[in-house]
Design a protein around this motif. Structure first.
Motif, PDB file in Angstrom:
ATOM      1  N   PRO A 179       7.654   5.144  -1.061  1.00 30.26           N
ATOM      2  CA  PRO A 179       8.391   4.028  -1.125  1.00 30.26           C
ATOM      3  C   PRO A 179       9.447   4.133   0.409  1.00 30.26           C
ATOM      4  CG  PRO A 179       9.141   5.915  -2.571  1.00 30.26           C
ATOM      5  CD  PRO A 179       7.684   6.162  -1.867  1.00 30.26           C
ATOM      6  N   GLY A 180       9.718   5.261   0.530  1.00 32.02           N
ATOM      7  CA  GLY A 180      10.567   5.313   1.811  1.00 32.02           C
ATOM      8  C   GLY A 180      10.036   4.621   2.927  1.00 32.02           C
ATOM      9  N   LEU A 181       8.795   4.863   3.252  1.00 33.92           N
ATOM     10  CA  LEU A 181       8.158   4.278   4.487  1.00 33.92           C
ATOM     11  C   LEU A 181       7.955   2.969   4.013  1.00 33.92           C
ATOM     12  CD1 LEU A 181       6.772   4.620   7.157  1.00 33.92           C
ATOM     13  CD2 LEU A 181       4.808   5.300   5.923  1.00 33.92           C
ATOM     14  N   ALA A 182       7.602   2.465   2.780  1.00 32.58           N
ATOM     15  CA  ALA A 182       7.456   0.896   2.451  1.00 32.58           C
ATOM     16  C   ALA A 182       8.638   0.348   2.670  1.00 32.58           C
ATOM     17  CB  ALA A 182       6.966   1.065   1.075  1.00 32.58           C
ATOM     18  N   LEU A 183       9.749   0.886   2.376  1.00 37.05           N
ATOM     19  CA  LEU A 183      11.305   0.197   2.522  1.00 37.05           C
ATOM     20  C   LEU A 183      11.580   0.043   3.997  1.00 37.05           C
ATOM     21  CD1 LEU A 183      13.200   1.551  -0.463  1.00 37.05           C
ATOM     22  CD2 LEU A 183      12.411  -0.602  -0.099  1.00 37.05           C
ATOM     23  N   LEU A 184      11.196   1.112   4.880  1.00 32.26           N
ATOM     24  CA  LEU A 184      11.327   0.957   6.247  1.00 32.26           C
ATOM     25  C   LEU A 184      10.605  -0.166   6.622  1.00 32.26           C
ATOM     26  CD1 LEU A 184      12.489   2.359   8.757  1.00 32.26           C
ATOM     27  CD2 LEU A 184      10.486   3.825   9.001  1.00 32.26           C
ATOM     28  N   ILE A 185       9.214  -0.195   6.761  1.00 30.10           N
ATOM     29  CA  ILE A 185       8.573  -1.233   7.213  1.00 30.10           C
ATOM     30  C   ILE A 185       8.961  -2.580   6.776  1.00 30.10           C
ATOM     31  CG2 ILE A 185       6.125  -2.200   7.224  1.00 30.10           C
ATOM     32  CD1 ILE A 185       5.124   0.537   7.020  1.00 30.10           C
ATOM     33  N   PHE A 186       9.435  -2.702   5.452  1.00 31.83           N
ATOM     34  CA  PHE A 186       9.890  -4.030   4.922  1.00 31.83           C
ATOM     35  C   PHE A 186      11.027  -4.433   5.426  1.00 31.83           C
ATOM     36  CE2 PHE A 186      12.549  -6.343   2.126  1.00 31.83           C
ATOM     37  CZ  PHE A 186      11.924  -7.602   1.707  1.00 31.83           C
ATOM     38  N   SER A 187      12.067  -3.485   5.864  1.00 29.59           N
ATOM     39  CA  SER A 187      13.101  -3.847   6.435  1.00 29.59           C
ATOM     40  C   SER A 187      13.081  -4.402   7.734  1.00 29.59           C
ATOM     41  CB  SER A 187      14.321  -2.536   6.307  1.00 29.59           C
ATOM     42  OG  SER A 187      14.402  -2.012   5.131  1.00 29.59           O
ATOM     43  N   VAL A 188      12.220  -3.402   8.596  1.00 35.01           N
ATOM     44  CA  VAL A 188      12.056  -3.422  10.061  1.00 35.01           C
ATOM     45  C   VAL A 188      11.389  -4.886  10.502  1.00 35.01           C
ATOM     46  CG1 VAL A 188      11.246  -2.694  12.200  1.00 35.01           C
ATOM     47  CG2 VAL A 188      12.453  -0.975  10.582  1.00 35.01           C
ATOM     48  N   SER A 189      10.168  -5.151   9.421  1.00 32.35           N
ATOM     49  CA  SER A 189       9.171  -6.305   9.989  1.00 32.35           C
ATOM     50  C   SER A 189       9.474  -7.449   9.160  1.00 32.35           C
ATOM     51  CB  SER A 189       7.802  -5.824   9.548  1.00 32.35           C
ATOM     52  OG  SER A 189       7.469  -4.340  10.338  1.00 32.35           O
ATOM     53  N   ILE A 190       9.949  -7.469   8.210  1.00 33.04           N
ATOM     54  CA  ILE A 190      10.371  -8.745   7.451  1.00 33.04           C
ATOM     55  C   ILE A 190      11.896  -9.010   7.300  1.00 33.04           C
ATOM     56  CG2 ILE A 190      10.047  -9.817   5.093  1.00 33.04           C
ATOM     57  CD1 ILE A 190       7.391  -8.171   4.809  1.00 33.04           C
ATOM     58  N   LEU A 191      12.638  -8.122   6.660  1.00 36.05           N
ATOM     59  CA  LEU A 191      13.973  -8.364   6.417  1.00 36.05           C
ATOM     60  C   LEU A 191      15.065  -8.683   7.606  1.00 36.05           C
ATOM     61  CD1 LEU A 191      15.933  -8.741   3.856  1.00 36.05           C
ATOM     62  CD2 LEU A 191      16.373  -6.549   4.043  1.00 36.05           C
ATOM     63  N   VAL A 192      14.750  -7.708   8.670  1.00 32.45           N
ATOM     64  CA  VAL A 192      15.624  -7.594   9.802  1.00 32.45           C
ATOM     65  C   VAL A 192      15.310  -8.824  10.641  1.00 32.45           C
ATOM     66  CG1 VAL A 192      16.290  -6.379  11.936  1.00 32.45           C
ATOM     67  CG2 VAL A 192      16.057  -5.269   9.948  1.00 32.45           C
ATOM     68  N   PRO A 193      14.049  -9.288  10.932  1.00 32.11           N
ATOM     69  CA  PRO A 193      13.631 -10.245  11.919  1.00 32.11           C
ATOM     70  C   PRO A 193      14.481 -11.584  11.153  1.00 32.11           C
ATOM     71  CG  PRO A 193      11.859  -9.090  11.989  1.00 32.11           C
ATOM     72  CD  PRO A 193      12.784  -8.546  10.898  1.00 32.11           C
ATOM     73  N   LEU A 194      14.252 -11.699   9.646  1.00 30.28           N
ATOM     74  CA  LEU A 194      14.793 -12.871   8.938  1.00 30.28           C
ATOM     75  C   LEU A 194      16.257 -13.102   9.102  1.00 30.28           C
ATOM     76  CD1 LEU A 194      14.031 -15.414   7.458  1.00 30.28           C
ATOM     77  CD2 LEU A 194      14.047 -13.560   5.369  1.00 30.28           C
ATOM     78  N   ILE A 195      17.112 -11.945   8.866  1.00 30.85           N
ATOM     79  CA  ILE A 195      18.419 -11.913   9.027  1.00 30.85           C
ATOM     80  C   ILE A 195      18.721 -12.352  10.358  1.00 30.85           C
ATOM     81  CG2 ILE A 195      20.437 -10.493   8.766  1.00 30.85           C
ATOM     82  CD1 ILE A 195      19.292  -9.067   6.703  1.00 30.85           C
ATOM     83  N   TYR A 231       0.940  -0.992  -0.130  1.00 32.74           N
ATOM     84  CA  TYR A 231       0.029  -0.035   0.108  1.00 32.74           C
ATOM     85  C   TYR A 231       0.644   1.246  -0.004  1.00 32.74           C
ATOM     86  CZ  TYR A 231      -2.844   3.777   1.915  1.00 32.74           C
ATOM     87  OH  TYR A 231      -3.601   4.958   1.655  1.00 32.74           O
ATOM     88  N   PHE A 232       1.781   1.401   0.962  1.00 27.98           N
ATOM     89  CA  PHE A 232       2.746   2.464   0.981  1.00 27.98           C
ATOM     90  C   PHE A 232       3.629   2.758  -0.267  1.00 27.98           C
ATOM     91  CE2 PHE A 232       1.984   2.047   5.692  1.00 27.98           C
ATOM     92  CZ  PHE A 232       1.594   3.421   5.823  1.00 27.98           C
ATOM     93  N   TRP A 233       3.943   1.391  -0.829  1.00 31.47           N
ATOM     94  CA  TRP A 233       4.656   1.671  -2.319  1.00 31.47           C
ATOM     95  C   TRP A 233       4.080   2.176  -3.257  1.00 31.47           C
ATOM     96  CZ3 TRP A 233       9.872   0.656  -3.002  1.00 31.47           C
ATOM     97  CH2 TRP A 233      10.421   0.857  -4.189  1.00 31.47           C
ATOM     98  N   THR A 234       2.399   1.627  -3.285  1.00 31.98           N
ATOM     99  CA  THR A 234       1.745   2.201  -4.524  1.00 31.98           C
ATOM    100  C   THR A 234       1.393   3.470  -4.351  1.00 31.98           C
ATOM    101  OG1 THR A 234      -0.055   1.051  -3.520  1.00 31.98           O
ATOM    102  CG2 THR A 234       1.300  -0.245  -5.183  1.00 31.98           C
ATOM    103  N   SER A 235       1.181   4.067  -3.050  1.00 33.91           N
ATOM    104  CA  SER A 235       0.504   5.364  -2.699  1.00 33.91           C
ATOM    105  C   SER A 235       1.524   6.385  -2.686  1.00 33.91           C
ATOM    106  CB  SER A 235      -0.240   5.155  -1.253  1.00 33.91           C
ATOM    107  OG  SER A 235       0.855   4.976  -0.382  1.00 33.91           O
ATOM    108  N   GLY A 236       2.702   6.308  -3.176  1.00 37.79           N
ATOM    109  CA  GLY A 236       3.857   7.168  -3.274  1.00 37.79           C
ATOM    110  C   GLY A 236       4.526   7.315  -2.046  1.00 37.79           C
TER     111      GLY A 236
END
Length: 209
Positions: A95-111, A88-93
């Protein structure tokens, strides 16, 4: 490589003083300075670490697939997952917030889970890996854990703001509970892991208790 353990010295977990255990006591002893119980290594370090890691990995799937936020208003209701929020945040303009949520919520826990699993595996199978590098990886994992609850705080802030303005009703979904459990379990896994085992594994003997 000479370590304190090979010299018969243990580090007190409370005051960090090096102390020598009583003769014949190879599992626990009393610190002469503060009286705390000292162990040569954290008891059952790897077993506890793996148990927390497996539980966190299992909950990681519903944490990302189940809704973390349920919104109800006069315009209707919606159930949003972490992934749908990123989209939603990526398509609504935003992208910075979308990348932040993706990094903190998905990428960082997985790493973090993968790094802890790699560290625990390296204790059993060192394979000539530099313990200095593994130690830096462990410190990075501990540092990343401080930012693991960022998106949960954002959800809590949004809930408070929306309810205060009486515009809608936002409630945390089951995904938020699962994600919170993943964060707590990963923190417990990091706290259970004894990085000194990495130095033991790099030497001629492995002291695991």
């Amino acid at each position: 490589m000479t370590t304190a353990l090979r010299c018969g010295l243990w580090a007190c977990p409370s005051c960090r003083r090096l102390c020598r255990p009583e003769t014949g006591d190879s599992r626990a002893g009393r610190c002469p300075q503060c009286g705390a119980t000292a162990h040569p290594r954290k008891p059952d370090s790897l077993s506890r670490c793996w148990a927390f890691l497996i539980a966190a990995t299992i909950l990681y799937v519903p944490a990302n697939l189940l809704p973390v936020m349920q919104t109800s208003s006069v315009l209707g209701s919606s159930r949003d997952t972490i992934i749908s929020g990123v989209i939603y945040f990526w398509t609504s303009g935003s992208p910075g917030l979308a990348l932040l949520i993706f990094s903190v919520s998905i990428l960082v826990p997985l790493i973090k889970l993968g790094s802890l699993a790699y560290l625990a595996h390296s204790v059993r199978h060192p394979g000539g890996t530099d313990p200095h590098r593994l130690g830096r990886l462990y410190r990075a994992v501990e540092l990343a854990g401080r930012w693991s609850m960022l998106d949960v705080f954002v959800i809590a802030l949004m809930v408070g703001m929306v309810r205060f303005r009486t515009l809608a009703t936002i409630e945390a979904g089951p995904g938020a509970a699962a994600f919170g459990a993943v964060v707590v379990l990963s923190m417990l896994a990091a706290a259970s892991f004894d990085p000194r085992l990495l130095w033991d594994a790099s030497g001629s003997s492995n002291h695991e208790h």
